[in-house]
Design a protein around this motif. Structure first.
Motif, PDB file in Angstrom:
ATOM      1  N   UNK A 105     -14.967  39.696  43.332  1.00  0.00           N
ATOM      2  CA  UNK A 105     -14.827  40.232  41.983  1.00  0.00           C
ATOM      3  C   UNK A 105     -14.394  39.140  41.007  1.00  0.00           C
ATOM      4  N   UNK A 106     -13.502  38.268  41.468  1.00  0.00           N
ATOM      5  CA  UNK A 106     -12.828  37.372  40.549  1.00  0.00           C
ATOM      6  C   UNK A 106     -13.445  36.016  40.313  1.00  0.00           C
ATOM      7  N   UNK A 107     -14.475  35.628  41.091  1.00  0.00           N
ATOM      8  CA  UNK A 107     -14.925  34.239  40.962  1.00  0.00           C
ATOM      9  C   UNK A 107     -15.837  33.996  39.769  1.00  0.00           C
ATOM     10  N   UNK A 108     -16.501  35.041  39.246  1.00  0.00           N
ATOM     11  CA  UNK A 108     -17.413  34.834  38.121  1.00  0.00           C
ATOM     12  C   UNK A 108     -16.652  34.919  36.802  1.00  0.00           C
ATOM     13  N   UNK A 109     -16.962  33.994  35.903  1.00  0.00           N
ATOM     14  CA  UNK A 109     -16.321  33.988  34.584  1.00  0.00           C
ATOM     15  C   UNK A 109     -16.987  35.026  33.693  1.00  0.00           C
ATOM     16  N   UNK A 110     -16.249  35.604  32.738  1.00  0.00           N
ATOM     17  CA  UNK A 110     -16.859  36.605  31.843  1.00  0.00           C
ATOM     18  C   UNK A 110     -18.030  36.017  31.059  1.00  0.00           C
ATOM     19  N   UNK A 111     -19.111  36.744  31.016  1.00  0.00           N
ATOM     20  CA  UNK A 111     -20.299  36.268  30.304  1.00  0.00           C
ATOM     21  C   UNK A 111     -20.000  36.085  28.818  1.00  0.00           C
ATOM     22  N   UNK A 112     -19.091  36.899  28.309  1.00  0.00           N
ATOM     23  CA  UNK A 112     -18.775  36.827  26.879  1.00  0.00           C
ATOM     24  C   UNK A 112     -18.109  35.516  26.493  1.00  0.00           C
ATOM     25  N   UNK A 113     -17.605  34.759  27.463  1.00  0.00           N
ATOM     26  CA  UNK A 113     -16.992  33.472  27.133  1.00  0.00           C
ATOM     27  C   UNK A 113     -17.999  32.526  26.489  1.00  0.00           C
ATOM     28  N   UNK A 114     -19.239  32.570  26.945  1.00  0.00           N
ATOM     29  CA  UNK A 114     -20.276  31.751  26.315  1.00  0.00           C
ATOM     30  C   UNK A 114     -20.502  32.174  24.870  1.00  0.00           C
ATOM     31  N   UNK A 115     -20.494  33.479  24.639  1.00  0.00           N
ATOM     32  CA  UNK A 115     -20.676  33.978  23.276  1.00  0.00           C
ATOM     33  C   UNK A 115     -19.554  33.484  22.381  1.00  0.00           C
ATOM     34  N   UNK A 116     -18.333  33.559  22.888  1.00  0.00           N
ATOM     35  CA  UNK A 116     -17.163  33.155  22.102  1.00  0.00           C
ATOM     36  C   UNK A 116     -17.205  31.661  21.787  1.00  0.00           C
ATOM     37  N   UNK A 117     -17.562  30.844  22.768  1.00  0.00           N
ATOM     38  CA  UNK A 117     -17.622  29.394  22.534  1.00  0.00           C
ATOM     39  C   UNK A 117     -18.664  29.081  21.458  1.00  0.00           C
ATOM     40  N   UNK A 118     -19.831  29.696  21.574  1.00  0.00           N
ATOM     41  CA  UNK A 118     -20.892  29.458  20.594  1.00  0.00           C
ATOM     42  C   UNK A 118     -20.433  29.887  19.199  1.00  0.00           C
ATOM     43  N   UNK A 119     -19.672  30.965  19.127  1.00  0.00           N
ATOM     44  CA  UNK A 119     -19.165  31.397  17.830  1.00  0.00           C
ATOM     45  C   UNK A 119     -18.151  30.404  17.256  1.00  0.00           C
ATOM     46  N   UNK A 120     -17.257  29.903  18.087  1.00  0.00           N
ATOM     47  CA  UNK A 120     -16.107  29.150  17.602  1.00  0.00           C
ATOM     48  C   UNK A 120     -16.394  27.687  17.305  1.00  0.00           C
ATOM     49  N   UNK A 121     -17.098  26.987  18.168  1.00  0.00           N
ATOM     50  CA  UNK A 121     -17.265  25.539  18.043  1.00  0.00           C
ATOM     51  C   UNK A 121     -18.010  25.208  16.753  1.00  0.00           C
ATOM     52  N   UNK A 122     -17.515  24.206  16.043  1.00  0.00           N
ATOM     53  CA  UNK A 122     -18.074  23.898  14.726  1.00  0.00           C
ATOM     54  C   UNK A 122     -19.509  23.393  14.801  1.00  0.00           C
ATOM     55  N   UNK A 123     -19.905  22.785  15.913  1.00  0.00           N
ATOM     56  CA  UNK A 123     -21.277  22.294  16.008  1.00  0.00           C
ATOM     57  C   UNK A 123     -22.261  23.415  16.345  1.00  0.00           C
ATOM     58  N   UNK A 124     -21.740  24.618  16.578  1.00  0.00           N
ATOM     59  CA  UNK A 124     -22.590  25.785  16.789  1.00  0.00           C
ATOM     60  C   UNK A 124     -22.486  26.694  15.564  1.00  0.00           C
ATOM     61  N   UNK A 125     -21.789  27.829  15.671  1.00  0.00           N
ATOM     62  CA  UNK A 125     -21.704  28.765  14.552  1.00  0.00           C
ATOM     63  C   UNK A 125     -20.451  28.586  13.696  1.00  0.00           C
ATOM     64  N   UNK A 126     -19.459  27.833  14.201  1.00  0.00           N
ATOM     65  CA  UNK A 126     -18.271  27.464  13.427  1.00  0.00           C
ATOM     66  C   UNK A 126     -17.537  28.669  12.838  1.00  0.00           C
ATOM     67  N   UNK A 127     -17.244  29.643  13.679  1.00  0.00           N
ATOM     68  CA  UNK A 127     -16.473  30.811  13.262  1.00  0.00           C
ATOM     69  C   UNK A 127     -15.069  30.688  13.870  1.00  0.00           C
ATOM     70  N   UNK A 128     -14.158  30.145  13.092  1.00  0.00           N
ATOM     71  CA  UNK A 128     -12.826  29.807  13.604  1.00  0.00           C
ATOM     72  C   UNK A 128     -12.079  31.029  14.126  1.00  0.00           C
ATOM     73  N   UNK A 129     -12.325  32.198  13.554  1.00  0.00           N
ATOM     74  CA  UNK A 129     -11.588  33.395  13.954  1.00  0.00           C
ATOM     75  C   UNK A 129     -11.851  33.762  15.418  1.00  0.00           C
ATOM     76  N   UNK A 130     -12.954  33.268  16.019  1.00  0.00           N
ATOM     77  CA  UNK A 130     -13.303  33.631  17.405  1.00  0.00           C
ATOM     78  C   UNK A 130     -12.303  33.105  18.418  1.00  0.00           C
ATOM     79  N   UNK A 131     -11.347  32.252  17.972  1.00  0.00           N
ATOM     80  CA  UNK A 131     -10.309  31.769  18.890  1.00  0.00           C
ATOM     81  C   UNK A 131      -9.228  32.814  19.138  1.00  0.00           C
TER      82      UNK A 131
END
Length: 847
Positions: free
Chosen positions: A229-255
């Motif tokens: 159950x525990x070894x896979x990381x949440x799929x939504x983490x990729x969504x959050x990173x893409x939202x937050x990182x400035x070289x992607x969507x640069x949405x600071x609130x996603x942190x």
């Protein structure tokens, strides 16, 4: 029923059939239950399969009960590819061949064999794969949810979640799977067995102890279930990173940690809730054997085996055999993975003429199609598409056939330059522009990462390589084919499951024909409303996460995704439980999400998460529920273990993600000094923009370049029907499985024929030749062989990563460099880019 606190059995005075019919003792019936060579070879039975329990049931079975069991074999298992074909043939002959009774000797022989088979099916499993590793007895008094099981399980869940999330963003990455935890859990359990005190405590009237004694199989399997159950990381983490990182969507609130946890725990728990609601379809039926579970149980039994029976002359114990295979593979894997990589990609044909484009495309195994008679000496390459020792041979044959049939189609498209494919590599999973370079999505969007029509038309359409196009077509066909296949082959089981679900019929019964269901009847079942409550809470958490934060995404996306998962989780689950082939909804979720939420990449990402990932989680959780069913762990214990492991894993992963996004400088930058360059996230971002921002209409819509591939949906819907009726008339087609055949076409881009052809001789040798002639050896060692290899590879890769790859130690020599040189390594296209600098319609000529 015999006391379950003794060595609980499904026989004795349990079945009604044992109270009626002819009388007879074990001694009187001993001669009739001797297993002949014919029975062992054709019916896949061993002497050890027949004991006093089988004899008792066989001797007391009435003719009416036998007739009912034979009819059940034909009706319920007549098209079951895992059920022994010879048994189905004999049962069909017994019921329908009017000439059989004319030969009294032959009739008596068939009658007695079917009587023994019926008795065996009642006291044990009808499947030799299951009998090989799963016990048909249970001791409900055996400690399971002990302090040490919970302690070890949660510690390992936290460790694997930490490592898998932390190194997910790094290149190269590393992942710890449940196999590693399963191996390490045994010494950890034995250590706590030796050092923990045996003090007893009383908590709210419940007496418990830190150390109940011997570290047992059920504790070990409970830890394994938590780890899975525990070894896979949440799929939504990729969504959050893409939202937050400035070289992607640069949405600071996603942190925001609360936002990350809400969407992360939601996608995980929805799958858990759905898995509980599918138990009548995917867990309790005997046909749902889940082959991967059998390998998992075999590994744990190697650590806990209490006896060492002889198997075709082999006396070596399971534990010793595991250690020999494990140590051998641990050492050997250093060569194909690090020291001599030509052993992994043995593309020796291309070495004759490294710069020959056609030779590399056809025979290469790095970027080619892998038409190579001797393609690899790396077990990791052999099992990457399908494990030849775990998968039934009919599964391997169908996958191989799907790959072989589609290979000439790829060649025809490429050499014919259909859809400009000759200007691109033949077997790449990348997305390209009209210059043959990787598609630069930043040139098709504005400063806010939203689609910009003018920029897009001044740049280029998106193009796919030939192997990738074939893969998309196969995916489209596979989705509709799986629904048609489920209707044709499993409508009876599905309708029965729904009737029981609607009526609220009990899941398990002490009189059920399946022995494991009877054994599980002594435990309290998890009510349906527990799982439904988890599902509702998870949906609410997901909707809250999307609605309370500026995601520009409607909370209804959660319901859309769950609805998609509800359609496919049962058909996909039945196929996976029988064939060990996991079908995924990633392409369909991207396709539908891009149509419904065109221009909104975040909405498409979440639709994909709640449609594709929840289905994958549903099947993973259902597989674990079947694992607990096989080893007879109380359902409520499994429920709590999966639930808590999911929460702990999500908390750890989200916490590490938050640290990485906010504390690691230049994270996801190509020049990040510690190599946290986010390779997977970059691929995810590209897919998000292509499917969300550009949208599938520009690739597959009316007038678009790949519009013709949409016919594959219709082809897939129709394809199972002719083979269904052919299978009823000709035995040749009985084992042809259309969804698995189409799954074979999914290996392209980036894998090749080399990854399935190399597995076929191994699959035939172990699961046909050895299984038929040396069934005892196969039963004892087959699954143990592959699990020892897989565990050794995982641990060896971890050691290599930290000892050599992390410090940057590289061995450069011909044995490592040659496989990746020339056109196979460089992915040469067939045609050069025209002198005008691009192929296809130019700027302003496409819309």
């Amino acid at each position: 029923m015999a006391s379950q606190n003794e060595k609980a059995t499904p026989t004795g005075d349990v079945p009604e059939m044992s109270r009626t019919g002819s009388k007879g003792s074990w001694d009187e019936k001993a001669e009739s239950v001797l297993v002949t060579a014919e029975m062992e070879n054709d019916l896949q039975m061993l002497d050890s399969d027949y004991d006093e329990e089988v004899a008792a049931v066989a001797s007391q079975m009435t003719e009416e009960e036998l007739q009912s069991m034979i009819e059940m074999i034909v009706e319920e298992h007549g098209q079951d590819p895992n059920f022994p074909a010879a048994v189905i043939e004999k049962a069909t002959r017994y019921l329908r061949d009017s000439t059989l009774k004319a030969d009294p000797t032959e009739y008596a022989k068939v009658h007695e064999e079917l009587r023994l088979q019926a008795a065996l099916m009642y006291t044990n499993s009808a499947y030799p794969e299951v009998r090989a590793v799963v016990d048909n007895h249970d001791d409900p008094s055996m400690p399971v949810a002990t302090f040490r099981a919970w302690f070890i399980g949660m510690i390992f869940v936290a460790i694997e979640a930490f490592i898998n999330q932390f190194f997910y963003l790094r290149q190269p990455g590393i992942q710890i799977t449940y196999n590693v935890v399963q191996v390490l859990a045994f010494p950890a359990g034995k250590l706590l067995e030796a050092i923990l005190p045996t003090w007893k405590f009383n908590t709210f009237g419940y007496t418990w102890t830190l150390n109940p004694g011997h570290f047992n199989l059920k504790e070990h399997m409970l830890i394994t279930i938590m780890a899975n159950v525990g070894y896979s990381t949440p799929y939504t983490n990729d969504i959050v990173i893409v939202q937050h990182i400035d070289r992607f969507f640069n949405q600071a609130w996603a942190s925001n940690f609360g936002y990350q946890f809400l969407v992360g725990i939601s996608t995980n728990l929805i799958g858990y809730g759905l898995a509980g609601l599918t138990r009548r379809f995917l867990v309790y039926p005997s046909y749902a054997i889940w082959p991967q579970n059998l390998a998992t149980i075999a590994l744990s039994k190697a650590f806990h085996a209490g006896k060492n029976e002889t198997a075709n002359g082999w006396r070596i114990s399971r534990m010793r055999y595991f250690l020999i295979c494990f140590c051998g593979m641990f050492v050997y894997f250093w060569f194909p993975n690090y020291i001599f990589q030509a052993l992994s990609y043995f593309n020796w044909i291309t070495w004759i003429a490294p710069d020959n484009i056609t030779l590399a495309a056809v025979t290469g195994s790095v970027t080619g199609l892998g038409l190579n008679p001797l393609p690899t000496f790396d077990w990791n390459q052999v099992v990457v598409v399908a494990d030849p020792l775990i998968n039934p041979f009919f599964t391997m044959a169908n996958i191989f056939l799907g790959a072989v049939v589609t290979l000439p189609i790829i060649l025809g498209l490429w050499f014919g330059n259909v859809w400009y494919t000759a200007y691109l590599p033949i077997n790449s999973n990348g997305v390209f522009d009209n210059t043959g370079a990787r598609y630069n999505v930043s040139l098709a969007v504005n400063s806010e990462a939203l689609f910009d029509e003018a920029s897009y038309e001044a740049y280029s359409p998106a193009y796919l390589a030939t192997g990738n196009l074939l893969l998309y077509g196969a995916f489209f066909a596979l989705y509709t084919a799986s629904l048609s296949h489920a209707f044709l082959y499993h409508r009876r089981e599905i309708s029965m499951g729904f009737r029981k679900l609607i009526k609220g019929t009990s899941h398990v019964s002490a009189t059920d024909r399946d022995v494991h269901t009877r054994l599980m009847s002594v435990y309290k079942e998890v009510p349906e409303w527990w799982y439904f409550s988890v599902l509702c809470v998870a949906i609410g958490l997901g909707a809250a996460g999307l609605g309370a934060y500026p995601t520009s995404t409607t909370p209804a996306v959660v319901l859309y995704g769950v609805f998609l998962a509800l359609i496919f989780c049962v058909p996909f689950g039945i196929i996976m439980s029988i064939t060990n082939v996991q079908l995924t909804l990633n392409v369909l979720a991207e396709f539908l999400g891009g149509l419904w939420f065109s221009g909104n990449a975040t909405a498409v990402n979440y639709f994909k998460g709640y449609g594709y990932v929840t289905t994958a989680h549903t099947l993973s959780f259902a597989q674990d529920l079947k694992l607990a069913h096989y080893v007879h762990i109380a359902p409520r214990v499994t429920f709590m273990a999966q639930l808590f492991a999911t929460v702990v894993s999500t908390l750890v992963c989200v916490g590490i993600l938050n640290f990485q996004m906010t504390q690691i400088p230049e994270v996801c930058s190509p020049t990040q000094p510690d190599h946290f360059t986010c390779p997977g996230t970059n691929t995810f971002f590209t897919a998000a923009v292509l499917w969300g921002t550009l949208g599938p209409r520009r690739m597959f819509g009316a007038g678009a370049i790949y519009n013709g591939l949409l016919w594959c949906f219709l082809i897939g819907a129709v394809l199972p029907f002719p083979f269904y009726f052919l299978g009823k008339k000709y035995k040749t087609f009985e084992r042809f499985h259309v969804p698995v055949f189409l799954y074979g076409a999914l290996l392209w881009a980036p894998y090749s024929l080399a990854n399935i052809w190399s597995a076929m001789p191994i699959a035939y040798f172990f699961n046909v030749f050895v299984k038929k002639r040396y069934l005892a050896w196969w039963s004892k060692y087959n699954y143990l062989t592959t699990t020892s290899f897989t565990s050794a590879i995982a641990l060896s890769a971890i050691v290599m990563f930290f000892a050599l790859q992390w410090p940057g130690v590289v061995i450069s020599w011909s044995g490592n460099d040659r496989p990746f040189a020339g056109c196979d390594g460089n992915a040469c296209p067939l045609l050069p880019i025209p002198d005008q600098g691009y192929f296809g319609p130019g700027p302003g000529q496409f819309h």
